[in-house]
Design a protein around this motif. Structure first.
Motif: not given
Length: 135
Positions: A78-79, A81-83, A85-86
């Motif tokens: 998840i971490i 994925y967030i990185i 996406s950003l």
């Protein structure tokens, strides 16, 4: 207990008993190095845990440790994925590394965790239980 264990598990348990049941010792490392390559794989690595992870841990009755390992893999994914996406870039290699590292970790801790459960009745949430010199 010895009656219900397969020959492979008996061999693993005998090795852990022979070194005093502690893997965070110099004696363990010395005895482990004396083993042949195939014996090292049999004692220190579990191929079923590598491929089936939390499912195999649940089969062994180690669901707490399996859940912690699985949750850690999911959280790291998840971490990433967030990185991803950003930053608007792909980190597919990082996902693979997380998956393989989680599988390897499961495989290398399963045998000793099962030994602790069966011989000492220890079933904590800590997948690294027994791997530290700290008591």
């Amino acid at each position: 207990m010895a009656d219900k264990l397969s020959e492979k598990w008996q061999e693993r348990f005998d090795f852990f008993d022979r070194i005093g049941g502690e893997v965070a010792t110099v004696e363990y490392r010395q005895e482990f190095r004396k083993l042949s390559f195939m014996q090292r794989i049999k004692i220190g690595y579990n191929i079923w845990a590598f491929f089936f992870g939390i499912i195999y841990f649940c089969i062994l009755g180690l669901w707490k440790k399996g859940l912690v390992i699985f949750s850690t893999i999911v959280l790291l994914s998840i971490i990433v994925y967030i990185i991803e996406s950003l930053g608007h870039f792909k980190l597919d290699v990082v996902y693979r590394v997380i998956s393989i590292a989680g599988a390897a970790f499961s495989a290398s801790t399963a045998n000793y965790a099962y030994y602790l459960k069966e011989t000492r009745g220890k079933q904590s949430w800590n997948p690294l239980e027994g791997f530290s010199k700290k008591k």
